[in-house]
Design a protein around this motif. Structure first.
Motif, PDB file in Angstrom:
ATOM      1  N   SER A  35       0.583  -1.450  -0.284  1.00 10.21           N
ATOM      2  CA  SER A  35       0.054  -0.021  -0.154  1.00 10.21           C
ATOM      3  C   SER A  35       0.561   1.178  -0.103  1.00 10.21           C
ATOM      4  O   SER A  35       0.562   2.553  -0.600  1.00 10.21           O
ATOM      5  CB  SER A  35      -0.746  -0.070   0.975  1.00 10.21           C
ATOM      6  OG  SER A  35      -0.328   0.260   2.580  1.00 10.21           O
ATOM      7  N   GLN A  64      -4.637  -0.132  13.237  1.00  7.86           N
ATOM      8  CA  GLN A  64      -6.261  -0.136  12.159  1.00  7.86           C
ATOM      9  C   GLN A  64      -6.936  -0.394  12.793  1.00  7.86           C
ATOM     10  O   GLN A  64      -7.284  -0.574  14.131  1.00  7.86           O
ATOM     11  CB  GLN A  64      -5.195  -1.336  11.571  1.00  7.86           C
ATOM     12  CG  GLN A  64      -7.077  -2.379  10.355  1.00  7.86           C
ATOM     13  CD  GLN A  64      -6.562  -3.406  10.301  1.00  7.86           C
ATOM     14  OE1 GLN A  64      -5.837  -3.678   9.122  1.00  7.86           O
ATOM     15  NE2 GLN A  64      -7.472  -4.270  10.044  1.00  7.86           N
ATOM     16  N   ASP A  66     -11.839  -0.530  11.952  1.00 10.58           N
ATOM     17  CA  ASP A  66     -11.937  -0.525  10.360  1.00 10.58           C
ATOM     18  C   ASP A  66     -13.339   0.575  10.729  1.00 10.58           C
ATOM     19  O   ASP A  66     -13.723   0.355   9.652  1.00 10.58           O
ATOM     20  CB  ASP A  66     -12.829  -2.373  10.767  1.00 10.58           C
ATOM     21  CG  ASP A  66     -13.949  -1.660  12.135  1.00 10.58           C
ATOM     22  OD1 ASP A  66     -14.269  -1.066  12.360  1.00 10.58           O
ATOM     23  OD2 ASP A  66     -14.468  -3.377  12.342  1.00 10.58           O
ATOM     24  N   PRO A  72      -9.557  -5.332   7.066  1.00 11.71           N
ATOM     25  CA  PRO A  72      -8.923  -5.802   5.776  1.00 11.71           C
ATOM     26  C   PRO A  72      -8.434  -7.473   5.883  1.00 11.71           C
ATOM     27  O   PRO A  72      -8.096  -7.484   6.767  1.00 11.71           O
ATOM     28  CB  PRO A  72      -7.928  -4.962   5.375  1.00 11.71           C
ATOM     29  CG  PRO A  72      -7.429  -4.285   7.339  1.00 11.71           C
ATOM     30  CD  PRO A  72      -8.955  -4.608   7.294  1.00 11.71           C
ATOM     31  N   GLN A  76      -3.918  -6.859   2.949  1.00  9.40           N
ATOM     32  CA  GLN A  76      -3.944  -5.237   3.006  1.00  9.40           C
ATOM     33  C   GLN A  76      -3.261  -4.587   4.074  1.00  9.40           C
ATOM     34  O   GLN A  76      -3.025  -3.645   4.229  1.00  9.40           O
ATOM     35  CB  GLN A  76      -5.585  -5.007   3.169  1.00  9.40           C
ATOM     36  CG  GLN A  76      -5.677  -5.272   1.451  1.00  9.40           C
ATOM     37  CD  GLN A  76      -7.601  -4.804   1.958  1.00  9.40           C
ATOM     38  OE1 GLN A  76      -8.237  -5.755   2.161  1.00  9.40           O
ATOM     39  NE2 GLN A  76      -8.320  -3.866   0.884  1.00  9.40           N
ATOM     40  N   TYR A 131      -5.801  -0.011   1.592  1.00  7.39           N
ATOM     41  CA  TYR A 131      -6.815   0.421   2.966  1.00  7.39           C
ATOM     42  C   TYR A 131      -6.858   1.711   3.986  1.00  7.39           C
ATOM     43  O   TYR A 131      -5.652   1.324   4.465  1.00  7.39           O
ATOM     44  CB  TYR A 131      -6.980  -1.063   4.176  1.00  7.39           C
ATOM     45  CG  TYR A 131      -7.789  -0.975   4.696  1.00  7.39           C
ATOM     46  CD1 TYR A 131      -9.523  -1.580   4.841  1.00  7.39           C
ATOM     47  CD2 TYR A 131      -6.990  -1.124   5.836  1.00  7.39           C
ATOM     48  CE1 TYR A 131     -10.293  -1.693   5.735  1.00  7.39           C
ATOM     49  CE2 TYR A 131      -8.463  -0.622   6.951  1.00  7.39           C
ATOM     50  CZ  TYR A 131      -9.912  -1.002   6.872  1.00  7.39           C
ATOM     51  OH  TYR A 131     -10.593  -1.320   6.850  1.00  7.39           O
ATOM     52  N   GLU A 135     -11.947   4.147   2.953  1.00 15.05           N
ATOM     53  CA  GLU A 135     -12.725   3.255   2.887  1.00 15.05           C
ATOM     54  C   GLU A 135     -13.195   3.392   3.876  1.00 15.05           C
ATOM     55  O   GLU A 135     -14.027   2.859   3.822  1.00 15.05           O
ATOM     56  CB  GLU A 135     -11.573   2.064   3.015  1.00 15.05           C
ATOM     57  CG  GLU A 135     -11.477   1.423   1.098  1.00 15.05           C
ATOM     58  CD  GLU A 135     -11.096  -0.196   0.594  1.00 15.05           C
ATOM     59  OE1 GLU A 135     -11.565  -1.043   2.236  1.00 15.05           O
ATOM     60  OE2 GLU A 135      -9.732  -0.322   0.982  1.00 15.05           O
TER      61      GLU A 135
END
Length: 157
Positions: A35, A64, A66, A72, A76, A131, A135
């Motif tokens: 990424s 991370q 969500d 992901p 990702q 990601y 998103e």
């Protein structure tokens, strides 16, 4: 005890304190995934300074979240700190008070307003394989581990 032994003891003590402080402030992170290509490639290691202030253009390691979306896939998740599914490496596109770049946020976040306090807009450099805020919307500043200082040099053979 002679001056030589005392000096050696002080130097060793200073080295131990410095090493402890650096471990609390700096961490080496292994990039996983694509990424952030071409800036950072899969398997590359980077030096990260824990904490600090985020600014537009900085690359950060972030936990991370969500954002109400599904998690992901492992491919990702791009940074290994803990587990690859927990941490990502992304570029700061906007901070609190800034207007997010066009297309950087999904509905309902893309209202034309500014980034709220305690939030960041984070984007991967590889827009087709990332990601990021496109998103999930905003990332909380409390989820930031730190700022990438530089790639860690590869050991020579």
């Amino acid at each position: 005890m002679g001056p030589m032994v005392l000096g050696l003891g002080m130097a060793l003590g200073t080295a131990l304190i410095t090493g402890t402080v650096l471990r609390r402030t700096l961490v080496v992170v292994t990039v996983r995934g694509g990424s952030m290509e071409p800036t950072y490639r899969d398997g590359e290691r980077v030096l990260v300074r824990r904490g600090g202030r985020c600014a537009v253009g900085h690359v950060v390691v972030v936990r991370q979240g969500d954002g109400g979306h599904s998690s992901p896939t492992p491919s990702q998740a791009v940074a290994a700190v803990g587990t690859a599914q927990d941490w990502m490496i992304k570029r700061v596109a906007a901070v609190a008070g800034d207007r997010p770049p066009p297309g950087a946020l999904p509905e309902p976040y893309a209202t034309g307003g500014s980034v709220p306090p305690g939030a960041l807009v984070l984007l991967g450099d590889n827009t087709h394989n990332s990601y990021d805020s496109r998103e999930v919307g905003y990332f909380p500043t409390t989820h930031v581990l730190g700022t990438v200082l530089r790639p860690r040099p590869r050991p020579s053979c």
